[in-house]
Design a protein around this motif. Structure first.
Motif, PDB file in Angstrom:
ATOM      1  N   GLY A  76      -9.525  13.874  -1.140  1.00 16.55           N
ATOM      2  CA  GLY A  76      -9.851  12.462  -1.029  1.00 16.55           C
ATOM      3  C   GLY A  76      -8.773  11.580  -1.675  1.00 16.55           C
ATOM      4  O   GLY A  76      -8.527  11.744  -2.854  1.00 16.55           O
ATOM      5  N   VAL A  77      -8.181  10.686  -0.944  1.00 17.93           N
ATOM      6  CA  VAL A  77      -8.233  10.670   0.509  1.00 17.93           C
ATOM      7  C   VAL A  77      -6.814  10.796   1.051  1.00 17.93           C
ATOM      8  O   VAL A  77      -5.855  10.382   0.397  1.00 17.93           O
ATOM      9  N   VAL A  78      -6.701  11.367   2.266  1.00 18.54           N
ATOM     10  CA  VAL A  78      -5.398  11.508   2.918  1.00 18.54           C
ATOM     11  C   VAL A  78      -5.079  10.201   3.650  1.00 18.54           C
ATOM     12  O   VAL A  78      -5.864   9.755   4.489  1.00 18.54           O
ATOM     13  N   PRO A  79      -3.949   9.554   3.348  1.00 17.27           N
ATOM     14  CA  PRO A  79      -3.604   8.302   4.022  1.00 17.27           C
ATOM     15  C   PRO A  79      -3.407   8.504   5.523  1.00 17.27           C
ATOM     16  O   PRO A  79      -2.763   9.460   5.954  1.00 17.27           O
ATOM     17  N   THR A  80      -3.955   7.604   6.303  1.00 15.90           N
ATOM     18  CA  THR A  80      -3.938   7.765   7.754  1.00 15.90           C
ATOM     19  C   THR A  80      -2.645   7.277   8.400  1.00 15.90           C
ATOM     20  O   THR A  80      -2.136   7.927   9.327  1.00 15.90           O
ATOM     21  N   TYR A  81      -2.122   6.153   7.979  1.00 18.99           N
ATOM     22  CA  TYR A  81      -0.972   5.575   8.682  1.00 18.99           C
ATOM     23  C   TYR A  81       0.213   6.543   8.798  1.00 18.99           C
ATOM     24  O   TYR A  81       0.835   6.632   9.857  1.00 18.99           O
ATOM     25  N   PRO A  82       0.569   7.316   7.747  1.00 17.23           N
ATOM     26  CA  PRO A  82       1.747   8.191   7.874  1.00 17.23           C
ATOM     27  C   PRO A  82       1.492   9.469   8.663  1.00 17.23           C
ATOM     28  O   PRO A  82       2.453  10.173   8.986  1.00 17.23           O
ATOM     29  N   ARG A  83       0.219   9.812   8.970  1.00 14.18           N
ATOM     30  CA  ARG A  83      -0.082  11.088   9.626  1.00 14.18           C
ATOM     31  C   ARG A  83      -0.807  10.842  10.944  1.00 14.18           C
ATOM     32  O   ARG A  83      -1.904  10.268  10.956  1.00 14.18           O
TER      33      ARG A  83
ATOM     34  N   VAL B  82      -7.041   4.345   4.417  1.00 13.83           N
ATOM     35  CA  VAL B  82      -5.856   3.596   4.821  1.00 13.83           C
ATOM     36  C   VAL B  82      -4.867   3.397   3.670  1.00 13.83           C
ATOM     37  O   VAL B  82      -3.777   2.877   3.890  1.00 13.83           O
ATOM     38  N   SER B  83      -5.232   3.797   2.446  1.00 15.81           N
ATOM     39  CA  SER B  83      -4.373   3.641   1.277  1.00 15.81           C
ATOM     40  C   SER B  83      -4.208   2.150   0.943  1.00 15.81           C
ATOM     41  O   SER B  83      -5.134   1.364   1.153  1.00 15.81           O
ATOM     42  N   HIS B  84      -3.038   1.765   0.479  1.00 20.27           N
ATOM     43  CA  HIS B  84      -2.797   0.391   0.029  1.00 20.27           C
ATOM     44  C   HIS B  84      -1.530  -0.149   0.678  1.00 20.27           C
ATOM     45  O   HIS B  84      -0.596   0.610   0.973  1.00 20.27           O
ATOM     46  N   ARG B  85      -1.486  -1.449   0.876  1.00 18.76           N
ATOM     47  CA  ARG B  85      -0.333  -2.065   1.530  1.00 18.76           C
ATOM     48  C   ARG B  85       0.997  -1.712   0.851  1.00 18.76           C
ATOM     49  O   ARG B  85       1.973  -1.379   1.544  1.00 18.76           O
ATOM     50  N   PRO B  86       1.108  -1.766  -0.507  1.00 19.82           N
ATOM     51  CA  PRO B  86       2.398  -1.424  -1.114  1.00 19.82           C
ATOM     52  C   PRO B  86       2.842   0.006  -0.827  1.00 19.82           C
ATOM     53  O   PRO B  86       4.048   0.281  -0.724  1.00 19.82           O
ATOM     54  N   VAL B  87       1.880   0.923  -0.690  1.00 18.18           N
ATOM     55  CA  VAL B  87       2.225   2.315  -0.400  1.00 18.18           C
ATOM     56  C   VAL B  87       2.674   2.463   1.049  1.00 18.18           C
ATOM     57  O   VAL B  87       3.707   3.075   1.343  1.00 18.18           O
ATOM     58  N   ILE B  88       1.905   1.901   1.969  1.00 17.21           N
ATOM     59  CA  ILE B  88       2.200   2.094   3.393  1.00 17.21           C
ATOM     60  C   ILE B  88       3.454   1.334   3.806  1.00 17.21           C
ATOM     61  O   ILE B  88       4.305   1.871   4.524  1.00 17.21           O
ATOM     62  N   GLU B  89       3.591   0.100   3.342  1.00 16.50           N
ATOM     63  CA  GLU B  89       4.761  -0.691   3.738  1.00 16.50           C
ATOM     64  C   GLU B  89       5.962  -0.418   2.853  1.00 16.50           C
ATOM     65  O   GLU B  89       7.092  -0.303   3.345  1.00 16.50           O
ATOM     66  N   GLY B  90       5.748  -0.310   1.531  1.00 20.47           N
ATOM     67  CA  GLY B  90       6.867  -0.142   0.614  1.00 20.47           C
ATOM     68  C   GLY B  90       7.439   1.258   0.600  1.00 20.47           C
ATOM     69  O   GLY B  90       8.663   1.436   0.629  1.00 20.47           O
TER      70      GLY B  90
ATOM     71  N   GLY C 219      -3.599  -3.163 -11.009  1.00 21.98           N
ATOM     72  CA  GLY C 219      -2.589  -3.935 -10.304  1.00 21.98           C
ATOM     73  C   GLY C 219      -2.676  -3.877  -8.800  1.00 21.98           C
ATOM     74  O   GLY C 219      -1.860  -4.503  -8.109  1.00 21.98           O
ATOM     75  N   LEU C 220      -3.654  -3.144  -8.258  1.00 20.46           N
ATOM     76  CA  LEU C 220      -3.782  -3.011  -6.803  1.00 20.46           C
ATOM     77  C   LEU C 220      -4.823  -4.001  -6.271  1.00 20.46           C
ATOM     78  O   LEU C 220      -5.928  -4.115  -6.813  1.00 20.46           O
ATOM     79  N   GLU C 221      -4.459  -4.667  -5.194  1.00 21.87           N
ATOM     80  CA  GLU C 221      -5.296  -5.743  -4.652  1.00 21.87           C
ATOM     81  C   GLU C 221      -6.697  -5.258  -4.283  1.00 21.87           C
ATOM     82  O   GLU C 221      -7.686  -5.946  -4.544  1.00 21.87           O
ATOM     83  N   ASN C 222      -6.796  -4.086  -3.666  1.00 21.50           N
ATOM     84  CA  ASN C 222      -8.110  -3.578  -3.256  1.00 21.50           C
ATOM     85  C   ASN C 222      -9.042  -3.422  -4.449  1.00 21.50           C
ATOM     86  O   ASN C 222     -10.240  -3.725  -4.371  1.00 21.50           O
ATOM     87  N   TYR C 223      -8.502  -2.924  -5.564  1.00 21.59           N
ATOM     88  CA  TYR C 223      -9.334  -2.709  -6.739  1.00 21.59           C
ATOM     89  C   TYR C 223      -9.603  -4.011  -7.477  1.00 21.59           C
ATOM     90  O   TYR C 223     -10.660  -4.168  -8.106  1.00 21.59           O
ATOM     91  N   GLN C 224      -8.693  -4.961  -7.411  1.00 16.89           N
ATOM     92  CA  GLN C 224      -8.952  -6.269  -8.006  1.00 16.89           C
ATOM     93  C   GLN C 224     -10.150  -6.940  -7.343  1.00 16.89           C
ATOM     94  O   GLN C 224     -11.000  -7.543  -8.009  1.00 16.89           O
ATOM     95  N   ARG C 225     -10.236  -6.811  -6.000  1.00 17.72           N
ATOM     96  CA  ARG C 225     -11.405  -7.350  -5.298  1.00 17.72           C
ATOM     97  C   ARG C 225     -12.668  -6.593  -5.694  1.00 17.72           C
ATOM     98  O   ARG C 225     -13.740  -7.186  -5.843  1.00 17.72           O
ATOM     99  N   LEU C 226     -12.533  -5.274  -5.849  1.00 12.66           N
ATOM    100  CA  LEU C 226     -13.678  -4.474  -6.275  1.00 12.66           C
ATOM    101  C   LEU C 226     -14.155  -4.886  -7.660  1.00 12.66           C
ATOM    102  O   LEU C 226     -15.368  -5.046  -7.891  1.00 12.66           O
ATOM    103  N   PHE C 227     -13.233  -5.083  -8.593  1.00 14.76           N
ATOM    104  CA  PHE C 227     -13.620  -5.494  -9.944  1.00 14.76           C
ATOM    105  C   PHE C 227     -14.338  -6.832  -9.922  1.00 14.76           C
ATOM    106  O   PHE C 227     -15.316  -7.042 -10.656  1.00 14.76           O
ATOM    107  N   ALA C 228     -13.872  -7.750  -9.077  1.00 15.15           N
ATOM    108  CA  ALA C 228     -14.514  -9.058  -8.978  1.00 15.15           C
ATOM    109  C   ALA C 228     -15.949  -8.919  -8.480  1.00 15.15           C
ATOM    110  O   ALA C 228     -16.872  -9.568  -9.004  1.00 15.15           O
TER     111      ALA C 228
END
Length: 305
Positions: free
Chosen positions: A66-73, A99-107, A235-244
């Motif tokens: 958990g979990v394997v990123p989808t975009y690269p595979r 789907v992982s996180h934007r910085p990982v997939i794009e960066g 520092g990750l946007e997805n988790y910042q929304r989760l914390f909120a």
């Protein structure tokens, strides 16, 4: 509710050799844990390869990635690999995708992080038939796949989606067997994820909740240690929304920590919310990390038994 133990120390910032993670799985089985889960980081060890080896060397414990990123595979390539892992595991493997996180997939990967919920819907539309029958015929916006593969001796496996937001939870309910979460606390799970998943699912879904866990004499000390170990997630946007949504400001506030009695009570609360499996990521507290981890594992093994 089943108690799972996390294997592989990458999530706490201490990479290990693949063989060491395999030994952790064997120890988890010997200690009586019902299941073991490994994270899959794009910058770390390939979890599927490790779990194939671990599956061949164990006989009872359920294993999950958990979990394997989808975009690269490509979904056909992932299905082929997962089906092979399942054969080595003797039918005990669960595949988590996200789907992982934007910085990982794009960066890191240099890929477009486009329409994640729609992308996941199409990805599962290709992946699930391949895992069930080895064949698929699909034409969509992101994928056009015709054909399949053969892995002798494999069996279908559950597929869970890494989901924190409402759209991804709905996709998981409609196209997968459930969700796997990380750092989702009681409010997010009880008020949002579990009800939305139950509404979207046609069968009883699996809900695997990954959380930091540490048994210690003082809960505040345990939370302070979690702040340091899991600081990267703040520092990750997805988790910042989760914390909120959760009403907290940092990952340490979501750690399951305190004395044996307090930790057991917190774990019981997650079971009451509808979580079907708690994936415990054990982290050390204090000046004796080995003793701290052993204390936590002892309680978790007792609760698992």
């Amino acid at each position: 509710m089943r108690i799972a133990i996390g294997v592989g120390p990458e999530v706490v910032g201490a990479p290990a050799q693949p063989g060491e993670i395999v030994e952790q799985v064997r120890k988890a089985e010997a200690d009586g844990f019902a299941s073991a889960w490994s994270v899959h980081f794009s910058r770390g060890v390939d979890a599927l390869s490790v779990l194939a080896v671990a599956g061949a060397g164990t006989s009872r414990i359920a294993l999950g990635a958990g979990v394997v990123p989808t975009y690269p595979r490509h979904p056909l390539a992932l299905a082929q690999q997962a089906a092979t892992v399942q054969q080595f595991c003797g039918g005990r493997f669960t595949l988590g995708v996200g789907v992982s996180h934007r910085p990982v997939i794009e960066g890191l990967h240099g890929l477009a992080f486009t329409s994640p919920a729609e992308h996941m819907r199409e990805y599962l539309s290709v992946l699930r038939p391949l895992l069930r029958t080895g064949e698929v015929s699909y034409r969509g916006r992101f994928y056009r796949v015709e054909g399949g593969f053969t892995v002798p001796g494999t069996t279908p496996m559950p597929v869970l989606v890494g989901a924190l937001g409402p759209r991804m939870v709905r996709v998981a309910g409609e196209y997968a067997d459930g969700v796997v979460t990380w750092l989702a606390g009681p409010r997010t799970l009880g008020d949002e994820i579990v009800p939305a998943l139950l509404k979207a699912s046609s069968a009883a879904p699996r809900i695997v909740a990954g959380l930091p866990v540490a048994v210690c004499d003082d809960a505040e000390t345990g939370r302070a240690a979690a702040e340091q170990v899991f600081a990267r997630y703040g520092g990750l946007e997805n988790y910042q929304r989760l914390f909120a949504r959760e009403g907290v400001s940092s990952p340490g506030e979501l750690a399951v920590t305190g004395t044996e009695t307090q930790v057991a009570q917190q774990i019981k609360r997650y079971a009451e919310l509808g979580v079907t499996e708690l994936w415990a990521t054990v982290y050390p507290v204090g000046d004796a990390p080995a003793a701290s981890i052993a204390r936590t594992r002892a309680l978790l093994a007792e609760l698992s038994g």
